[in-house]
Design a protein around this motif. Structure first.
Motif, PDB file in Angstrom:
ATOM      1  N   MET A  37       0.827  -1.215   0.000  1.00 47.04           N
ATOM      2  CA  MET A  37       0.000   0.000   0.000  1.00 47.04           C
ATOM      3  C   MET A  37       0.858   1.260   0.000  1.00 47.04           C
ATOM      4  N   LEU A  38       1.900   1.278   0.838  1.00 50.07           N
ATOM      5  CA  LEU A  38       2.792   2.443   0.890  1.00 50.07           C
ATOM      6  C   LEU A  38       3.504   2.656  -0.439  1.00 50.07           C
ATOM      7  N   ASN A  39       3.981   1.582  -1.026  1.00 51.39           N
ATOM      8  CA  ASN A  39       4.680   1.697  -2.303  1.00 51.39           C
ATOM      9  C   ASN A  39       3.732   2.187  -3.406  1.00 51.39           C
ATOM     10  N   ALA A  40       2.505   1.681  -3.401  1.00 53.26           N
ATOM     11  CA  ALA A  40       1.523   2.134  -4.402  1.00 53.26           C
ATOM     12  C   ALA A  40       1.250   3.628  -4.247  1.00 53.26           C
ATOM     13  N   GLU A  41       1.082   4.084  -3.008  1.00 50.52           N
ATOM     14  CA  GLU A  41       0.844   5.511  -2.759  1.00 50.52           C
ATOM     15  C   GLU A  41       2.072   6.335  -3.151  1.00 50.52           C
ATOM     16  N   TYR A  42       3.253   5.818  -2.853  1.00 52.82           N
ATOM     17  CA  TYR A  42       4.493   6.499  -3.223  1.00 52.82           C
ATOM     18  C   TYR A  42       4.599   6.648  -4.738  1.00 52.82           C
ATOM     19  N   GLN A  43       4.308   5.582  -5.473  1.00 57.95           N
ATOM     20  CA  GLN A  43       4.376   5.632  -6.938  1.00 57.95           C
ATOM     21  C   GLN A  43       3.335   6.599  -7.501  1.00 57.95           C
ATOM     22  N   ARG A  44       2.137   6.589  -6.904  1.00 59.43           N
ATOM     23  CA  ARG A  44       1.077   7.495  -7.362  1.00 59.43           C
ATOM     24  C   ARG A  44       1.497   8.949  -7.169  1.00 59.43           C
ATOM     25  N   LYS A  45       2.095   9.244  -6.028  1.00 56.98           N
ATOM     26  CA  LYS A  45       2.537  10.618  -5.754  1.00 56.98           C
ATOM     27  C   LYS A  45       3.727  11.010  -6.638  1.00 56.98           C
ATOM     28  N   LYS A  46       4.589  10.055  -6.972  1.00 59.50           N
ATOM     29  CA  LYS A  46       5.689  10.356  -7.891  1.00 59.50           C
ATOM     30  C   LYS A  46       5.142  10.739  -9.264  1.00 59.50           C
ATOM     31  N   SER A  52       5.548  14.238 -11.176  1.00 61.36           N
ATOM     32  CA  SER A  52       6.102  14.321 -12.542  1.00 61.36           C
ATOM     33  C   SER A  52       5.183  15.110 -13.459  1.00 61.36           C
ATOM     34  N   HIS A  53       3.890  14.857 -13.369  1.00 65.14           N
ATOM     35  CA  HIS A  53       2.932  15.585 -14.208  1.00 65.14           C
ATOM     36  C   HIS A  53       2.920  17.074 -13.855  1.00 65.14           C
ATOM     37  N   GLU A  54       2.958  17.380 -12.573  1.00 59.55           N
ATOM     38  CA  GLU A  54       2.976  18.776 -12.140  1.00 59.55           C
ATOM     39  C   GLU A  54       4.246  19.470 -12.635  1.00 59.55           C
ATOM     40  N   LYS A  55       5.376  18.767 -12.596  1.00 60.37           N
ATOM     41  CA  LYS A  55       6.648  19.333 -13.066  1.00 60.37           C
ATOM     42  C   LYS A  55       6.615  19.582 -14.575  1.00 60.37           C
ATOM     43  N   ILE A  56       6.055  18.647 -15.316  1.00 60.94           N
ATOM     44  CA  ILE A  56       5.937  18.825 -16.764  1.00 60.94           C
ATOM     45  C   ILE A  56       5.098  20.065 -17.079  1.00 60.94           C
ATOM     46  N   GLU A  57       3.969  20.192 -16.396  1.00 60.39           N
ATOM     47  CA  GLU A  57       3.103  21.358 -16.618  1.00 60.39           C
ATOM     48  C   GLU A  57       3.807  22.659 -16.253  1.00 60.39           C
ATOM     49  N   PHE A  58       4.503  22.658 -15.104  1.00 61.56           N
ATOM     50  CA  PHE A  58       5.214  23.858 -14.681  1.00 61.56           C
ATOM     51  C   PHE A  58       6.302  24.218 -15.684  1.00 61.56           C
ATOM     52  N   THR A  85       4.763  21.296  -3.049  1.00 57.81           N
ATOM     53  CA  THR A  85       3.941  20.410  -2.221  1.00 57.81           C
ATOM     54  C   THR A  85       4.030  18.978  -2.724  1.00 57.81           C
ATOM     55  N   LYS A  86       3.969  18.798  -4.038  1.00 59.62           N
ATOM     56  CA  LYS A  86       4.079  17.450  -4.614  1.00 59.62           C
ATOM     57  C   LYS A  86       5.450  16.845  -4.310  1.00 59.62           C
ATOM     58  N   GLU A  87       6.503  17.649  -4.369  1.00 60.31           N
ATOM     59  CA  GLU A  87       7.845  17.165  -4.045  1.00 60.31           C
ATOM     60  C   GLU A  87       7.916  16.690  -2.595  1.00 60.31           C
ATOM     61  N   HIS A  88       7.307  17.465  -1.701  1.00 57.35           N
ATOM     62  CA  HIS A  88       7.321  17.095  -0.284  1.00 57.35           C
ATOM     63  C   HIS A  88       6.487  15.847  -0.009  1.00 57.35           C
ATOM     64  N   GLU A  89       5.392  15.676  -0.710  1.00 52.59           N
ATOM     65  CA  GLU A  89       4.590  14.459  -0.549  1.00 52.59           C
ATOM     66  C   GLU A  89       5.396  13.223  -0.949  1.00 52.59           C
ATOM     67  N   VAL A  90       6.101  13.321  -2.061  1.00 53.63           N
ATOM     68  CA  VAL A  90       6.934  12.203  -2.517  1.00 53.63           C
ATOM     69  C   VAL A  90       8.036  11.926  -1.492  1.00 53.63           C
ATOM     70  N   SER A  91       8.681  12.972  -1.025  1.00 52.05           N
ATOM     71  CA  SER A  91       9.749  12.830  -0.041  1.00 52.05           C
ATOM     72  C   SER A  91       9.223  12.212   1.255  1.00 52.05           C
ATOM     73  N   PHE A  92       8.062  12.664   1.700  1.00 53.36           N
ATOM     74  CA  PHE A  92       7.447  12.123   2.915  1.00 53.36           C
ATOM     75  C   PHE A  92       7.167  10.633   2.770  1.00 53.36           C
ATOM     76  N   LEU A  93       6.575  10.245   1.649  1.00 54.00           N
ATOM     77  CA  LEU A  93       6.243   8.827   1.452  1.00 54.00           C
ATOM     78  C   LEU A  93       7.504   7.967   1.341  1.00 54.00           C
ATOM     79  N   LYS A  94       8.535   8.477   0.708  1.00 51.16           N
ATOM     80  CA  LYS A  94       9.793   7.735   0.614  1.00 51.16           C
ATOM     81  C   LYS A  94      10.365   7.529   2.012  1.00 51.16           C
ATOM     82  N   SER A  95      10.345   8.572   2.814  1.00 49.49           N
ATOM     83  CA  SER A  95      10.828   8.480   4.186  1.00 49.49           C
ATOM     84  C   SER A  95       9.978   7.496   4.995  1.00 49.49           C
ATOM     85  N   LEU A  96       8.669   7.559   4.839  1.00 48.34           N
ATOM     86  CA  LEU A  96       7.770   6.649   5.550  1.00 48.34           C
ATOM     87  C   LEU A  96       8.015   5.200   5.126  1.00 48.34           C
ATOM     88  N   LEU A  97       8.205   4.980   3.843  1.00 53.10           N
ATOM     89  CA  LEU A  97       8.483   3.636   3.332  1.00 53.10           C
ATOM     90  C   LEU A  97       9.804   3.106   3.913  1.00 53.10           C
TER      91      LEU A  97
END
Length: 185
Positions: free
Chosen positions: A47-56, A60-66, A117-129
């Motif tokens: 579950m954690l890995n799935a959430e981590y991948q989803r947030k990554k 990525s999509h947010e970065k492409i748009e930016f 915010t998206k970067e921090h979510e990814v970082s948080f999930l990686k740390s949690l994992l």
């Protein structure tokens, strides 16, 4: 920022229940709770890995748009800044970027905050994992220790019975040397 804090709190609450192996009535870690944790461990990692991948992917999509939006503003701003300048006139990219940030302040800040915010979510999930993996190793060590203690206890009981010939009325709380039959009167 509020949405990020809410996300972190919700995620921690969701997974916190799986990490607890303390029986608060006994104030102890019990073998059954350790085994329950070990049984749930694989599912939580998935579950954690799935959430981590989803947030990554979201990041990525947010970065492409930016990047697309920022590149378009850079081209537009460069055209404006060099419009009436001679061909030999060169302007530094950092100056163009600064002008884009000033001219598009509100939109730039909004997009940059979303990306951050998206970067921090990814970082948080990686740390949690990573932390979850360490917790799993700790629980594995506890399970191994409990197994060893049970083997030692069973061996000790077996040895005691063979030397004393006692069964139910044996006093197991006495020190190993000098254990004797507990006679209740």
């Amino acid at each position: 920022m509020e949405s990020y804090i809410n996300y972190v709190q919700e995620t921690v609450e969701k997974f916190k229940k799986y990490a607890n192996a303390v029986d608060y009535e006994r104030n102890a870690v019990t073998p059954s709770l350790v085994m329950q944790f070990m049984a749930n461990f694989g599912n939580v990692v998935i579950m954690l890995n799935a959430e981590y991948q989803r947030k990554k992917i979201d990041h990525s999509h947010e970065k492409i748009e930016f990047d697309q939006w920022f590149s378009e503003r850079l081209i537009e701003t460069k055209a404006v800044l060099t419009k009436d300048a001679p061909k030999s006139f060169k302007i530094a990219v950092s100056e163009i970027e600064a002008q884009v940030m000033v001219d598009n302040r509100e939109e730039y800040l909004e997009r940059k905050k979303r990306l951050t915010t998206k970067e921090h979510e990814v970082s948080f999930l990686k740390s949690l994992l990573d932390q979850w993996q360490m917790v799993g190793q700790m629980y594995q060590a506890m399970a191994n220790n409990m197994r060893q203690e049970m083997k030692t206890f069973l061996f000790e009981k077996s040895v005691e019975k063979s030397f004393t010939g006692m069964q139910e009325d044996y006093r197991s709380d006495a020190p190993v040397v000098g254990r004797r039959r507990a006679v209740e009167k």
